[in-house]
Write an enzyme that holds these catalytic residues in place. Structure first.
Site, PDB file in Angstrom:
ATOM      1  N   ARG A  32       0.827  -1.212   0.000  1.00  0.00           N
ATOM      2  CA  ARG A  32       0.000   0.000   0.000  1.00  0.00           C
ATOM      3  C   ARG A  32       0.858   1.257   0.000  1.00  0.00           C
ATOM      4  O   ARG A  32       0.538   2.249  -0.646  1.00  0.00           O
ATOM      5  CB  ARG A  32      -0.917  -0.018   1.238  1.00  0.00           C
ATOM      6  CG  ARG A  32      -1.780   1.237   1.406  1.00  0.00           C
ATOM      7  CD  ARG A  32      -2.724   1.078   2.591  1.00  0.00           C
ATOM      8  NE  ARG A  32      -2.006   0.751   3.813  1.00  0.00           N
ATOM      9  CZ  ARG A  32      -1.473   1.653   4.630  1.00  0.00           C
ATOM     10  NH1 ARG A  32      -1.540   2.950   4.333  1.00  0.00           N
ATOM     11  NH2 ARG A  32      -0.857   1.280   5.745  1.00  0.00           N
ATOM     12  N   LYS A 105      -7.342 -13.924   8.843  1.00  0.00           N
ATOM     13  CA  LYS A 105      -8.054 -14.643   9.893  1.00  0.00           C
ATOM     14  C   LYS A 105      -9.064 -13.714  10.543  1.00  0.00           C
ATOM     15  O   LYS A 105      -8.803 -13.104  11.584  1.00  0.00           O
ATOM     16  CB  LYS A 105      -7.063 -15.210  10.903  1.00  0.00           C
ATOM     17  CG  LYS A 105      -6.090 -16.212  10.267  1.00  0.00           C
ATOM     18  CD  LYS A 105      -5.059 -16.731  11.230  1.00  0.00           C
ATOM     19  CE  LYS A 105      -4.158 -17.763  10.556  1.00  0.00           C
ATOM     20  NZ  LYS A 105      -3.114 -18.296  11.456  1.00  0.00           N
ATOM     21  N   GLY A 135      -2.605 -21.808  10.406  1.00  0.00           N
ATOM     22  CA  GLY A 135      -1.887 -22.667  11.334  1.00  0.00           C
ATOM     23  C   GLY A 135      -1.119 -21.834  12.345  1.00  0.00           C
ATOM     24  O   GLY A 135      -1.252 -20.607  12.392  1.00  0.00           O
ATOM     25  N   LYS A 190      -9.556 -18.076  17.220  1.00  0.00           N
ATOM     26  CA  LYS A 190      -8.431 -18.133  18.165  1.00  0.00           C
ATOM     27  C   LYS A 190      -7.939 -16.743  18.522  1.00  0.00           C
ATOM     28  O   LYS A 190      -7.389 -16.530  19.612  1.00  0.00           O
ATOM     29  CB  LYS A 190      -7.308 -19.005  17.598  1.00  0.00           C
ATOM     30  CG  LYS A 190      -6.747 -18.573  16.248  1.00  0.00           C
ATOM     31  CD  LYS A 190      -5.605 -17.603  16.332  1.00  0.00           C
ATOM     32  CE  LYS A 190      -5.168 -17.154  14.948  1.00  0.00           C
ATOM     33  NZ  LYS A 190      -4.047 -16.187  14.988  1.00  0.00           N
ATOM     34  N   ASP A 243      -2.944 -23.436  16.115  1.00  0.00           N
ATOM     35  CA  ASP A 243      -2.962 -21.981  16.000  1.00  0.00           C
ATOM     36  C   ASP A 243      -3.383 -21.339  17.318  1.00  0.00           C
ATOM     37  O   ASP A 243      -2.849 -20.305  17.732  1.00  0.00           O
ATOM     38  CB  ASP A 243      -3.924 -21.580  14.874  1.00  0.00           C
ATOM     39  CG  ASP A 243      -3.659 -20.177  14.350  1.00  0.00           C
ATOM     40  OD1 ASP A 243      -2.722 -19.528  14.818  1.00  0.00           O
ATOM     41  OD2 ASP A 243      -4.415 -19.747  13.459  1.00  0.00           O
ATOM     42  N   THR A 247      -1.002 -18.682  19.378  1.00  0.00           N
ATOM     43  CA  THR A 247      -1.469 -17.304  19.507  1.00  0.00           C
ATOM     44  C   THR A 247      -1.730 -16.929  20.957  1.00  0.00           C
ATOM     45  O   THR A 247      -1.515 -15.785  21.357  1.00  0.00           O
ATOM     46  CB  THR A 247      -2.749 -17.101  18.671  1.00  0.00           C
ATOM     47  OG1 THR A 247      -2.492 -17.513  17.332  1.00  0.00           O
ATOM     48  CG2 THR A 247      -3.187 -15.649  18.660  1.00  0.00           C
ATOM     49  N   SER A 253       2.443 -12.691  19.786  1.00  0.00           N
ATOM     50  CA  SER A 253       1.078 -12.611  19.266  1.00  0.00           C
ATOM     51  C   SER A 253       0.493 -11.221  19.474  1.00  0.00           C
ATOM     52  O   SER A 253       0.421 -10.722  20.607  1.00  0.00           O
ATOM     53  CB  SER A 253       0.196 -13.648  19.971  1.00  0.00           C
ATOM     54  OG  SER A 253      -1.169 -13.358  19.796  1.00  0.00           O
ATOM     55  N   ASN A 255      -2.604 -10.362  19.140  1.00  0.00           N
ATOM     56  CA  ASN A 255      -3.876 -10.432  19.850  1.00  0.00           C
ATOM     57  C   ASN A 255      -3.682 -10.633  21.345  1.00  0.00           C
ATOM     58  O   ASN A 255      -4.346 -10.005  22.161  1.00  0.00           O
ATOM     59  CB  ASN A 255      -4.729 -11.548  19.254  1.00  0.00           C
ATOM     60  CG  ASN A 255      -5.229 -11.191  17.867  1.00  0.00           C
ATOM     61  OD1 ASN A 255      -6.191 -10.465  17.701  1.00  0.00           O
ATOM     62  ND2 ASN A 255      -4.532 -11.680  16.844  1.00  0.00           N
ATOM     63  N   GLU A 280      -6.405  -8.746  14.772  1.00  0.00           N
ATOM     64  CA  GLU A 280      -7.640  -9.105  14.079  1.00  0.00           C
ATOM     65  C   GLU A 280      -8.775  -9.436  15.047  1.00  0.00           C
ATOM     66  O   GLU A 280      -9.947  -9.213  14.749  1.00  0.00           O
ATOM     67  CB  GLU A 280      -7.395 -10.285  13.139  1.00  0.00           C
ATOM     68  CG  GLU A 280      -6.546  -9.954  11.926  1.00  0.00           C
ATOM     69  CD  GLU A 280      -7.325  -9.236  10.833  1.00  0.00           C
ATOM     70  OE1 GLU A 280      -8.414  -8.702  11.107  1.00  0.00           O
ATOM     71  OE2 GLU A 280      -6.833  -9.206   9.690  1.00  0.00           O
TER      72      GLU A 280
END
Length: 332
Positions: A32, A105, A135, A190, A243, A247, A253, A255, A280
């Site tokens: 981008r 995801k 994964g 997840k 996964d 995560t 991670s 998240n 996400e």
């Protein structure tokens, strides 16, 4: 040597480009921001997302989607799920008749569609051309060529096998599946569970708490995925349990880290302002909750994570709510 276009110059798109190049392919990344593309072309690095990682000479970058897909044998998408449709509408007219692969995801807000469904709707491609890769694949470890495995899922097993060969590198072992739905929901859900685990860590709780949240998160994921038609064994595999463990357990991670900051008292807005990386789960928790409610599936983790992310509740309130829920048999 195959030519592969990767749309997305973030950490995962760049890391997967390394995998593809190591597997013997020529890779063109669409970015981008032209500055990121220039960094990749001039220095063989993406210092904004994967500093200190040298990219193979067979990886280049461009801001022009026409250039990115020129001669491509497959097209990979690795952009944030909630902006994917808008981007794909722009890219669709130039996409060739080749496999289209999602690394994303998430579940789209509003439509509640998985990313493979968005690809089908926008491009008109049949399910035999649409695949997902999912994964335990933390970007930094993949970029550093630490051994890892993943799942390539497509309704057409032959296409899955072709894509498997394209990304089978020295440190990356892909397996095939025809359960696209199960792989996508395992990958999306997840992230929400990892937010809850991160909040528990941010509150100072230990392994018993996090293991309990992970396990109940897997049960919640399986309830929704199997209700929608997924193979329950998919949720026990790399795109499900594998996964989920990576995560929820790793400080790499995004998240889990996002959840930790929520547990420490930061607001969603403050966390967004502090990083350009996308968690996400924070974007998809509302859509996954809506999908569960639409299908009459009990989803307490998604429900409470959504409330904390939206500022309607606190991480401590969430953990107490889990303890206070009515007792039941484990398999109910």
């Amino acid at each position: 040597m195959s030519r592969i276009a990767v749309f997305g110059a973030g950490s995962w798109g760049t890391a997967f480009s390394i995998v593809l190049a190591d597997a013997g392919n020529e890779v063109t990344i669409w970015g981008r921001r032209e500055a990121v593309c220039a960094d990749i072309n001039d220095h063989h690095e993406n210092r904004d997302y994967l500093p200190d990682v040298k990219l193979p000479d067979t990886v280049s970058a461009t801001h022009d989607p026409v250039v990115a897909v020129d001669g491509a044998d497959a097209v990979i998408f690795a952009v944030p799920s909630q902006s994917f449709r808008e981007n794909l509408v722009d890219w669709a007219p130039v996409l060739p008749e080749v496999p289209l692969v999602s690394l994303m995801k998430g579940v789209e807000l509003g439509s509640l569609k998985r990313m493979s469904e968005v690809i089908a709707e926008v491009t008109g491609a049949g399910e035999e051309r649409i695949a997902v890769v999912s994964g335990p694949n933390l970007s930094k470890e993949i970029a550093n060529r630490e051994p890892a495995a993943s799942v390539v899922a497509c309704a057409d097993e032959d296409v899955a096998k072709r894509l498997q060969a394209m990304c089978h590198a020295t440190a990356f072992r892909p397996y095939t599946s025809v359960d696209v739905l199960g792989c996508e929901l395992g990958g999306a859900y997840k992230n929400v569970v990892a937010l809850a685990v991160g909040m528990a860590v941010g509150l100072g709780f230990g392994d018993n708490t996090t293991a309990s949240v992970i396990t109940r998160g897997l049960a919640e994921t399986a309830r929704l995925a199997t209700r929608l038609g997924a193979d329950p064994l998919t949720l026990m595999g790399l795109a499900g349990l594998g996964d989920l463990v990576a995560t929820c357990s790793s400080p790499l991670s995004r998240n889990r880290t996002f959840g930790e900051k929520l547990g420490q008292g930061q607001t969603t807005e403050e966390i967004y302002a502090s990083t350009r990386q996308v968690a996400e789960g924070a974007k998809s928790c509302a859509s996954l909750l809506a999908l569960a409610e639409k299908n009459d599936v009990d989803a307490p983790i998604a429900e409470h994570v959504d409330a904390v992310v939206a500022g309607r509740s606190t991480a401590r309130d969430m953990m107490q709510a889990f303890i206070d829920r009515d007792t039941k048999a484990e398999r109910d």
